[in-house]
Design an enzyme around this catalytic site. Structure first.
Site: not given
Ligand code: GCO
Length: 255
Positions: A159, A146
């Site tokens: 995440y 990501s």
């Molecule tokens: C958020 C998003 C991100 C992006 C992801 C793409 O909540 O900021 O979900 O996490 O979509 O990182 O790779």
């Protein structure tokens, strides 16, 4: 070697978490490039419906239902793949979740769920695939990282931590498995208008921020990730190893 270095004819690919979103787009793209593709998901109905739709488009696609967070089911799933499809040439470690929470309030189970699905499962599926690929001296593993492998924003700490781990796990897999003939790389998507991000797309302020923060001035379309996947799955990337290919409209290029 085919004159077309990007040709995936005769190659067999597993894409985890591919009943929708980025995974489904990548599965479709790999199949369009000639690969025989196994979709994977936790939901048997959604996964089979997705596979049937791709078959209706004339693509060589099957479905295999297992949860990447279940070690026994992953091992069974990999054996099942090779029984039905033949040797696994390509693994796309795409399955992942998003749980938005400030770290101060983050519940233990939320942290654990995100790390388990977005990082530990990438290790687990990668290990099982490498055990199959290594004896053949070849294989392509593509982890889905990501832009958050490099940069965080408030509210998505679990995440970002997991995706940062995916970047370094990709490098760790590379240094151990490149000597065995495998290529291990990652794709780092930026902001894409997927189901996972539906609430962000619908938020006018966040949408405006993304359009300002992204040099390309827009959200990505999941089909714009397919070229990177075909490249990393094909002979065209035979000497590419341990890399993260960011597909982010330029977000990481500037402040
Ligand atoms: C958020 C998003 C991100 C992006 C992801 C793409 O909540 O900021 O979900 O996490 O979509 O990182 O790779």
């Amino acid at each position: 070697m085919s004159l077309n270095r990007f040709d995936l004819s005769g190659r067999n690919a597993l894409v985890t978490g591919s009943s929708r979103g980025i995974g489904l787009a990548l599965a479709r793209g790999l199949a369009q490039a000639g690969a025989q593709v196994m979709l994977n998901g936790r939901d048997p109905i959604r996964t089979e419906i997705a596979a049937a739709a791709l078959r209706d488009d004339g693509l060589a696609v099957q479905a295999c239902v297992f949860d990447v967070t279940d070690p026994d089911r992953v091992a069974d799933g990999m054996m099942h793949f090779e029984a039905r499809m033949g040797a696994m040439d390509i693994l796309v470690n795409n399955a992942g979740i998003q749980r938005r929470t400030p770290l101060l309030q983050a519940p233990e189970d939320t942290w654990a769920e995100v790390i388990e699905t977005n990082l530990t499962a990438v290790f687990r599926c990668g290990r099982e695939a490498a055990r199959l690929m290594a004896p053949r001296g070849r294989g392509k593993i593509i982890n889905i990282a990501s832009l958050m492998s490099e940069a965080a924003r408030p509210g998505v700490g679990p995440y970002a931590a997991a995706k940062g781990g995916v970047k370094m796990l990709t490098r760790a897999m590379c240094v151990e498995w490149a000597p065995l003939g495998l290529n291990v790389n990652a794709i780092g998507p930026g902001y894409f208008a997927t189901e996972m991000n539906a609430e962000l797309v619908a938020d006018a302020a966040f949408d405006a921020w993304i359009r300002r923060r992204t040099p390309a001035g827009r959200w990505g379309n999941v089909d714009e990730l397919i070229g990177a996947a075909i490249f990393l799955a094909s002979d065209a990337s035979s000497f590419v190893n341990g890399q993260v290919l960011y597909v982010d409209g330029g977000v990481l290029a500037g402040l």
